[in-house]
Design a protein around this motif. Structure first.
Motif, PDB file in Angstrom:
ATOM      1  N   THR A  96       0.760  -1.070   0.197  1.00 28.57           N
ATOM      2  CA  THR A  96       0.079  -0.049  -0.142  1.00 28.57           C
ATOM      3  C   THR A  96       0.768   1.157  -0.031  1.00 28.57           C
ATOM      4  O   THR A  96       2.142   1.236   0.141  1.00 28.57           O
ATOM      5  N   PRO A  97       0.102   2.423  -0.423  1.00 31.12           N
ATOM      6  CA  PRO A  97       1.017   3.658  -0.358  1.00 31.12           C
ATOM      7  C   PRO A  97       1.727   3.897   1.081  1.00 31.12           C
ATOM      8  O   PRO A  97       2.842   4.467   1.317  1.00 31.12           O
ATOM      9  N   ILE A  98       1.048   3.945   2.326  1.00 32.34           N
ATOM     10  CA  ILE A  98       1.432   3.935   3.385  1.00 32.34           C
ATOM     11  C   ILE A  98       2.588   2.886   3.808  1.00 32.34           C
ATOM     12  O   ILE A  98       3.353   3.083   4.622  1.00 32.34           O
ATOM     13  N   GLY A  99       2.416   1.737   3.181  1.00 35.84           N
ATOM     14  CA  GLY A  99       3.128   0.535   3.397  1.00 35.84           C
ATOM     15  C   GLY A  99       4.618   0.690   3.039  1.00 35.84           C
ATOM     16  O   GLY A  99       5.659   0.385   3.610  1.00 35.84           O
ATOM     17  N   HIS A 100       4.656   1.484   1.691  1.00 37.72           N
ATOM     18  CA  HIS A 100       5.678   1.798   1.238  1.00 37.72           C
ATOM     19  C   HIS A 100       6.790   2.877   2.205  1.00 37.72           C
ATOM     20  O   HIS A 100       7.900   2.453   2.410  1.00 37.72           O
ATOM     21  N   PHE A 101       6.021   3.739   2.931  1.00 33.55           N
ATOM     22  CA  PHE A 101       6.822   4.620   3.883  1.00 33.55           C
ATOM     23  C   PHE A 101       7.396   3.733   5.291  1.00 33.55           C
ATOM     24  O   PHE A 101       8.239   3.817   5.470  1.00 33.55           O
ATOM     25  N   ILE A 102       6.153   2.942   5.624  1.00 36.67           N
ATOM     26  CA  ILE A 102       6.464   2.306   7.000  1.00 36.67           C
ATOM     27  C   ILE A 102       7.716   1.198   6.892  1.00 36.67           C
ATOM     28  O   ILE A 102       8.162   1.082   7.880  1.00 36.67           O
ATOM     29  N   ARG A 103       7.489   0.486   5.525  1.00 45.70           N
ATOM     30  CA  ARG A 103       8.632  -0.216   5.289  1.00 45.70           C
ATOM     31  C   ARG A 103       9.862   0.318   5.294  1.00 45.70           C
ATOM     32  O   ARG A 103      11.130  -0.338   5.766  1.00 45.70           O
ATOM     33  N   ARG A 104       9.950   1.273   4.606  1.00 44.03           N
ATOM     34  CA  ARG A 104      11.250   1.976   4.284  1.00 44.03           C
ATOM     35  C   ARG A 104      11.904   2.477   5.525  1.00 44.03           C
ATOM     36  O   ARG A 104      13.188   2.714   5.760  1.00 44.03           O
ATOM     37  N   THR A 105      10.958   3.188   6.249  1.00 39.00           N
ATOM     38  CA  THR A 105      11.551   3.646   7.598  1.00 39.00           C
ATOM     39  C   THR A 105      11.786   2.454   8.726  1.00 39.00           C
ATOM     40  O   THR A 105      12.070   2.836   9.836  1.00 39.00           O
ATOM     41  N   SER A 106      11.204   1.304   8.378  1.00 40.35           N
ATOM     42  CA  SER A 106      11.151   0.317   9.354  1.00 40.35           C
ATOM     43  C   SER A 106      10.283   0.411  10.548  1.00 40.35           C
ATOM     44  O   SER A 106      10.088  -0.366  11.607  1.00 40.35           O
ATOM     45  N   ILE A 107       9.419   1.343  10.322  1.00 41.88           N
ATOM     46  CA  ILE A 107       8.217   1.387  11.525  1.00 41.88           C
ATOM     47  C   ILE A 107       7.136   0.281  11.503  1.00 41.88           C
ATOM     48  O   ILE A 107       6.805  -0.116  12.507  1.00 41.88           O
ATOM     49  N   ASP A 108       7.171  -0.408  10.321  1.00 42.05           N
ATOM     50  CA  ASP A 108       6.281  -1.594  10.601  1.00 42.05           C
ATOM     51  C   ASP A 108       6.721  -2.838  11.378  1.00 42.05           C
ATOM     52  O   ASP A 108       6.056  -3.692  11.762  1.00 42.05           O
ATOM     53  N   SER A 146      22.275   4.747  10.694  1.00 37.74           N
ATOM     54  CA  SER A 146      23.111   4.323   9.509  1.00 37.74           C
ATOM     55  C   SER A 146      22.184   4.212   8.340  1.00 37.74           C
ATOM     56  O   SER A 146      21.306   3.304   8.366  1.00 37.74           O
ATOM     57  N   PRO A 147      22.543   4.886   7.412  1.00 34.90           N
ATOM     58  CA  PRO A 147      21.689   4.835   6.113  1.00 34.90           C
ATOM     59  C   PRO A 147      21.795   3.431   5.457  1.00 34.90           C
ATOM     60  O   PRO A 147      21.032   2.887   4.464  1.00 34.90           O
ATOM     61  N   ARG A 148      23.009   2.737   5.645  1.00 37.43           N
ATOM     62  CA  ARG A 148      23.074   1.177   4.979  1.00 37.43           C
ATOM     63  C   ARG A 148      22.344   0.374   5.568  1.00 37.43           C
ATOM     64  O   ARG A 148      21.778  -0.519   4.783  1.00 37.43           O
ATOM     65  N   THR A 149      21.509   0.448   6.751  1.00 35.65           N
ATOM     66  CA  THR A 149      20.659  -0.263   7.232  1.00 35.65           C
ATOM     67  C   THR A 149      19.236  -0.524   6.364  1.00 35.65           C
ATOM     68  O   THR A 149      18.800  -1.484   6.203  1.00 35.65           O
ATOM     69  N   ARG A 150      18.919   0.823   5.714  1.00 34.88           N
ATOM     70  CA  ARG A 150      17.843   0.969   5.087  1.00 34.88           C
ATOM     71  C   ARG A 150      17.886   0.950   3.588  1.00 34.88           C
ATOM     72  O   ARG A 150      17.153   1.080   2.837  1.00 34.88           O
ATOM     73  N   GLN A 151      19.131   0.561   3.133  1.00 30.62           N
ATOM     74  CA  GLN A 151      19.219   0.844   1.500  1.00 30.62           C
ATOM     75  C   GLN A 151      18.725  -0.189   0.761  1.00 30.62           C
ATOM     76  O   GLN A 151      18.366  -0.194  -0.488  1.00 30.62           O
ATOM     77  N   ASN A 152      18.324  -1.382   1.302  1.00 29.52           N
ATOM     78  CA  ASN A 152      17.501  -2.289   0.579  1.00 29.52           C
ATOM     79  C   ASN A 152      16.048  -2.675   0.946  1.00 29.52           C
ATOM     80  O   ASN A 152      15.361  -3.759   0.680  1.00 29.52           O
ATOM     81  N   ALA A 153      15.604  -1.593   1.760  1.00 30.29           N
ATOM     82  CA  ALA A 153      14.219  -1.649   2.195  1.00 30.29           C
ATOM     83  C   ALA A 153      13.173  -1.492   1.196  1.00 30.29           C
ATOM     84  O   ALA A 153      13.394  -0.420   0.346  1.00 30.29           O
ATOM     85  N   HIS A 154      12.412  -2.295   0.880  1.00 33.28           N
ATOM     86  CA  HIS A 154      11.109  -1.924  -0.116  1.00 33.28           C
ATOM     87  C   HIS A 154      10.066  -2.826   0.323  1.00 33.28           C
ATOM     88  O   HIS A 154      10.066  -3.469   1.200  1.00 33.28           O
TER      89      HIS A 154
END
Length: 471
Positions: free
Chosen positions: A357-369, A463-471
């Motif tokens: 979902t649109p909000i899903g992209h955001f919470i996955r990219r920021t690891s809030i999920d 570290s931005p490296r932690t989120r470089q493969n988040a999708h």
């Protein structure tokens, strides 16, 4: 000229030879300790020369001991990011506390907390941290180029194994150099040369300043190993068994020797943590997850409302995962997809996955999920730091693709992990990605400490490296 040859020529021109890792680590520790002593001279402005010198010497000595220990570990694992910089801060406060106790024990007085004292206490660790970062980065770069020669090796084995080890770049990237070899036509299990020839080889290793002799073979070759050891015993050499099966991917690590009855047993596998380690890790998990739930409660509430309002379905998603010692549990996540898959027909999320979902992209990219998993941690089903658990169907699939994968279950799964902060998050569609994630997880299990957990949590956040493969 090829890149490999160019690198070899560069190493020959700019190679620095060092006696051993222990001496190099001691040199690093002594240098850092000396800097700590010099920085402590600031105390002269408040307390005078005698007090400042006594405290500076005490703080510098203790800090150098801590720094030497960190240096030894760094030189063993220079290719992996460790919390060495963070360790310098903890080491400093331990050293400063010791210096204050020494002054009180010698004089019986209590130091007045002047502005100079607070400056010394809190500015010094920042400067020491910056120094360590510069030192270790420079040394890691030199090691990766093969410019530091710390250990010299002799090899005994069949011609093919010797050639493969000589050509392995990881030898010189870890500060090693193969300088001599003894070729056995059929390896350790075949006909061995006379004892005098083996003794001459060992003597030659000593003359060439070798520290180690690698015997390339397997446990089935114990008779041959014993015959080779006898002529080498008069010489101060470390004799190591390098499993030949490693070349085929079947790796057995001999951890240590355990006394049992009237004999000795080889420990082939050891539990990742003892009782004390498990206690401290669980205590850290309880405190950190409880604090995390309190601090992130506004984010949890906002995320739950956003998920509910932007797509039909519940805010939380429960999915069966495989955990510690193979026990299954239900992981909690904020729902980021339009589907609620929990079976054998599951597909791992991909880039631009239409199910998200649109909000899903955001919470996955920021690891809030992942934040609801703090509840799993508080329950004891997960740890704050550990190997990321996969869905049961993915777990079975990956276990079949990589032999070592199932060993991740030997430690409790985590919200974040050593693999994630090193960039191995998300997709496991290729063999290289599976192996990289697994090997990082196994490294974490074998080298766990509370400080490493704290370091991984900090890297996860900053570290931005932690989120470089988040999708």
């Amino acid at each position: 000229m090829s890149i490999l040859l160019e690198g070899r020529e560069a190493r020959r021109r700019r190679r620095f030879r060092l006696p051993s890792r222990g001496i190099m680590a001691a040199g690093l520790g002594a240098f850092e300790g000396l800097v700590a002593i010099l920085l402590s001279q600031l105390l002269i402005l408040s307390y005078g020369v005698p007090i400042a010198l006594a405290m500076a010497a005490a703080a510098g000595l203790v800090y150098s001991l801590f720094a030497t220990r960190a240096g030894r570990k760094f030189l063993a694992y220079a290719d992996l990011r460790q919390p060495f910089a963070l360790q310098s801060v903890f080491s400093w406060f331990g050293a400063a506390a010791f210096a204050i106790i020494v002054d009180f024990s010698l004089s019986g007085r209590t130091l007045a907390p002047t502005p100079i004292f607070w400056t010394w206490l809190f500015l010094t660790p920042l400067l020491l941290l910056a120094l360590r970062v510069m030192l270790y980065r420079g040394l890691a770069r030199m090691l990766s180029r093969g410019q530091l020669q710390v250990e010299r090796f002799g090899i005994v084995g069949d011609a093919a194994s010797i050639e493969r080890l000589r050509a392995d770049p990881r030898i010189w990237q870890q500060g090693g150099q193969v300088v001599t070899s003894l070729t056995l036509p059929n390896g350790l299990g075949g006909v061995l040369p006379p004892a005098s020839e083996v003794a001459d080889f060992a003597r030659g290793c000593v003359e060439k300043n070798c520290q180690h002799v690698l015997l390339v073979g397997d446990l089935k070759d114990m008779d041959g190993i014993d015959a080779l050891l006898a002529p080498c015993r008069p010489f101060a050499l470390n004799i190591l068994l390098y499993p030949r099966a490693s070349f085929e991917g079947s790796k057995i690590n001999l951890v240590d020797i355990v006394p049992l009855g009237s004999g000795r047993s080889l420990r082939l596998l050891s539990a990742p943590m003892n009782e004390t380690g498990r206690f401290f890790k669980r205590a850290f998990d309880i405190l950190a997850s409880a604090l995390g739930l309190v601090v992130t409660s506004p984010i949890l509430l906002a995320a739950a409302l956003a998920v509910r309002m932007t797509s039909p379905g519940p805010a939380l998603f429960r999915q069966e995962r495989r955990g510690f010692n193979g026990r299954n549990f239900y992981i909690l996540k904020f729902r980021s997809m339009r589907v609620m898959e929990n079976g054998n027909a599951m597909r791992q999320a991909q880039v631009n996955d239409p199910r998200i979902t649109p909000i899903g992209h955001f919470i996955r990219r920021t690891s809030i999920d992942e934040l609801p998993q703090l509840i799993n941690v508080l329950r004891g089903e997960m740890s704050l730091v550990g190997p990321r658990p996969h869905a049961i169907s993915h777990d079975d699939e990956l276990s079949g693709k990589f032999e070592l994968y199932a060993q991740r279950q030997r430690i409790k799964p985590g919200i974040t992990g050593w693999a994630q902060v090193n960039g191995h998050r998300g997709d496991t569609s290729t063999q290289d990605k599976i192996e990289a994630r697994t090997l990082h997880d196994l490294y974490y299990a074998e080298n766990w400490s509370v400080l490493l957990d704290i370091w991984i949590v900090l890297l996860t956040v900053f570290s931005p490296r932690t989120r470089q493969n988040a999708h």
